[in-house]
Scaffold this motif. Structure first.
Motif, PDB file in Angstrom:
ATOM      1  N   ARG A  56       0.852  -1.200   0.000  1.00 33.57           N
ATOM      2  CA  ARG A  56       0.000   0.000   0.000  1.00 33.57           C
ATOM      3  C   ARG A  56       0.880   1.240   0.000  1.00 33.57           C
ATOM      4  NH1 ARG A  56      -2.232   0.253   4.814  1.00 33.57           N
ATOM      5  NH2 ARG A  56      -0.979  -1.501   5.577  1.00 33.57           N
ATOM      6  N   ILE A  57       0.478   2.242  -0.790  1.00 34.33           N
ATOM      7  CA  ILE A  57       1.261   3.465  -0.941  1.00 34.33           C
ATOM      8  C   ILE A  57       0.374   4.687  -0.718  1.00 34.33           C
ATOM      9  CG2 ILE A  57       2.538   4.905  -2.579  1.00 34.33           C
ATOM     10  CD1 ILE A  57       3.569   2.363  -3.890  1.00 34.33           C
ATOM     11  N   ASN A  58       0.952   5.676  -0.092  1.00 31.74           N
ATOM     12  CA  ASN A  58       0.264   6.943   0.112  1.00 31.74           C
ATOM     13  C   ASN A  58       1.239   8.065  -0.229  1.00 31.74           C
ATOM     14  OD1 ASN A  58      -1.684   8.826   0.833  1.00 31.74           O
ATOM     15  ND2 ASN A  58      -1.111   8.810   2.993  1.00 31.74           N
ATOM     16  N   TYR A  59       0.815   8.987  -1.092  1.00 25.07           N
ATOM     17  CA  TYR A  59       1.640  10.128  -1.474  1.00 25.07           C
ATOM     18  C   TYR A  59       1.019  11.424  -0.956  1.00 25.07           C
ATOM     19  CZ  TYR A  59       4.134   7.239  -4.918  1.00 25.07           C
ATOM     20  OH  TYR A  59       4.908   6.279  -5.529  1.00 25.07           O
ATOM     21  N   GLY A  60       1.879  12.363  -0.617  1.00 19.06           N
ATOM     22  CA  GLY A  60       1.407  13.698  -0.320  1.00 19.06           C
ATOM     23  C   GLY A  60       0.875  14.344  -1.596  1.00 19.06           C
ATOM     24  N   ASP A  61      -0.113  15.205  -1.455  1.00 21.30           N
ATOM     25  CA  ASP A  61      -0.757  15.801  -2.629  1.00 21.30           C
ATOM     26  C   ASP A  61       0.231  16.565  -3.507  1.00 21.30           C
ATOM     27  OD1 ASP A  61      -3.881  16.616  -0.916  1.00 21.30           O
ATOM     28  OD2 ASP A  61      -3.212  14.779  -1.908  1.00 21.30           O
ATOM     29  N   SER A  62       1.205  17.198  -2.894  1.00 21.59           N
ATOM     30  CA  SER A  62       2.113  18.050  -3.654  1.00 21.59           C
ATOM     31  C   SER A  62       3.114  17.276  -4.503  1.00 21.59           C
ATOM     32  CB  SER A  62       2.869  18.992  -2.705  1.00 21.59           C
ATOM     33  OG  SER A  62       3.636  18.250  -1.790  1.00 21.59           O
ATOM     34  N   VAL A  63       3.250  15.974  -4.284  1.00 22.06           N
ATOM     35  CA  VAL A  63       4.235  15.198  -5.035  1.00 22.06           C
ATOM     36  C   VAL A  63       3.619  14.149  -5.943  1.00 22.06           C
ATOM     37  CG1 VAL A  63       5.884  15.542  -3.157  1.00 22.06           C
ATOM     38  CG2 VAL A  63       4.616  13.387  -3.303  1.00 22.06           C
ATOM     39  N   LYS A  64       2.308  14.005  -5.890  1.00 20.58           N
ATOM     40  CA  LYS A  64       1.648  12.995  -6.710  1.00 20.58           C
ATOM     41  C   LYS A  64       1.942  13.228  -8.195  1.00 20.58           C
ATOM     42  CE  LYS A  64      -2.202  11.932  -3.607  1.00 20.58           C
ATOM     43  NZ  LYS A  64      -3.655  12.062  -3.350  1.00 20.58           N
ATOM     44  N   GLY A  65       2.285  12.161  -8.870  1.00 18.19           N
ATOM     45  CA  GLY A  65       2.592  12.239 -10.290  1.00 18.19           C
ATOM     46  C   GLY A  65       4.044  12.594 -10.587  1.00 18.19           C
ATOM     47  N   ARG A  66       4.785  13.002  -9.585  1.00 16.41           N
ATOM     48  CA  ARG A  66       6.194  13.381  -9.789  1.00 16.41           C
ATOM     49  C   ARG A  66       7.167  12.477  -9.033  1.00 16.41           C
ATOM     50  NH1 ARG A  66       7.995  18.087  -7.881  1.00 16.41           N
ATOM     51  NH2 ARG A  66       6.461  18.221  -6.188  1.00 16.41           N
ATOM     52  N   PHE A  67       6.765  12.001  -7.879  1.00 13.82           N
ATOM     53  CA  PHE A  67       7.631  11.171  -7.046  1.00 13.82           C
ATOM     54  C   PHE A  67       7.139   9.733  -7.076  1.00 13.82           C
ATOM     55  CE2 PHE A  67       9.222  14.595  -3.808  1.00 13.82           C
ATOM     56  CZ  PHE A  67       9.597  15.408  -4.869  1.00 13.82           C
ATOM     57  N   GLY A  68       8.093   8.800  -6.900  1.00  8.01           N
ATOM     58  CA  GLY A  68       7.732   7.393  -6.819  1.00  8.01           C
ATOM     59  C   GLY A  68       8.481   6.717  -5.686  1.00  8.01           C
ATOM     60  N   ILE A  69       7.778   5.977  -4.860  1.00  9.25           N
ATOM     61  CA  ILE A  69       8.401   5.270  -3.743  1.00  9.25           C
ATOM     62  C   ILE A  69       8.411   3.785  -4.061  1.00  9.25           C
ATOM     63  CG2 ILE A  69       6.242   4.996  -2.436  1.00  9.25           C
ATOM     64  CD1 ILE A  69       7.918   5.478   0.126  1.00  9.25           C
ATOM     65  N   SER A  70       9.481   3.120  -3.658  1.00  7.64           N
ATOM     66  CA  SER A  70       9.584   1.686  -3.875  1.00  7.64           C
ATOM     67  C   SER A  70      10.333   1.064  -2.718  1.00  7.64           C
ATOM     68  CB  SER A  70      10.299   1.388  -5.203  1.00  7.64           C
ATOM     69  OG  SER A  70      11.612   1.921  -5.195  1.00  7.64           O
ATOM     70  N   ARG A  71      10.177  -0.235  -2.608  1.00 10.72           N
ATOM     71  CA  ARG A  71      10.780  -0.948  -1.486  1.00 10.72           C
ATOM     72  C   ARG A  71      11.266  -2.292  -1.982  1.00 10.72           C
ATOM     73  NH1 ARG A  71       7.555  -1.481   4.253  1.00 10.72           N
ATOM     74  NH2 ARG A  71       9.051  -2.775   5.359  1.00 10.72           N
ATOM     75  N   VAL A  72      12.443  -2.675  -1.553  1.00 15.70           N
ATOM     76  CA  VAL A  72      13.003  -3.956  -1.947  1.00 15.70           C
ATOM     77  C   VAL A  72      12.282  -5.051  -1.181  1.00 15.70           C
ATOM     78  CG1 VAL A  72      15.075  -5.359  -2.051  1.00 15.70           C
ATOM     79  CG2 VAL A  72      15.222  -2.889  -2.421  1.00 15.70           C
TER      80      VAL A  72
END
Length: 120
Positions: A56-72
């Motif tokens: 499950r992922i949650n992004y702050g509104d100001s970074v949606k579409g620009r930042f990507g989070i990932s985890r090994v």
């Protein structure tokens, strides 16, 4: 006790990209959620992006579409890919880890922070 070691950060021009990494030390503590928060001068700390062990992922509104989070998978290592950076993204970025499963509130463990500066 969990130690979080951040890497990446620095200076980049507006429109550029940067990747942050966070690795958690091995411990008996079971980490569920890992994420990034940031704090700019004179502002409150805000959520950037978090990811749970089950994806499950949650992004702050100001970074949606620009930042990507990932985890090994299977490891306590996390990445934040930041694209189309803006001067308002300038802040100290903190890695965070939690044993709970919520992707809306931070956990108890924090990294030392890494400075990201975006020049205009």
């Amino acid at each position: 006790q969990v130690q979080l070691v951040e890497s990446g950060g620095g200076l980049v021009q507006a429109g550029g990209s940067m990747r942050l990494s966070c690795a958690a030390s091995r411990s008996t503590f079971s980490i569920n959620v890992m994420g990034w928060y940031r704090q700019a001068p004179g502002k409150q700390r805000e959520l950037v992006a978090v990811i749970s062990r089950d994806g499950r992922i949650n992004y702050g509104d100001s970074v949606k579409g620009r930042f990507g989070i990932s985890r090994v998978s299977g490891e306590n290592t996390m990445y934040l890919q930041m694209n189309s950076l803006k001067p308002e993204d300038t802040a100290v970025y903190y890695c965070n880890a939690a044993g709970h499963s919520s992707v809306t509130i931070p956990g108890a463990y924090w990294g030392q922070g890494t400075q990201v500066t975006v020049s205009s």
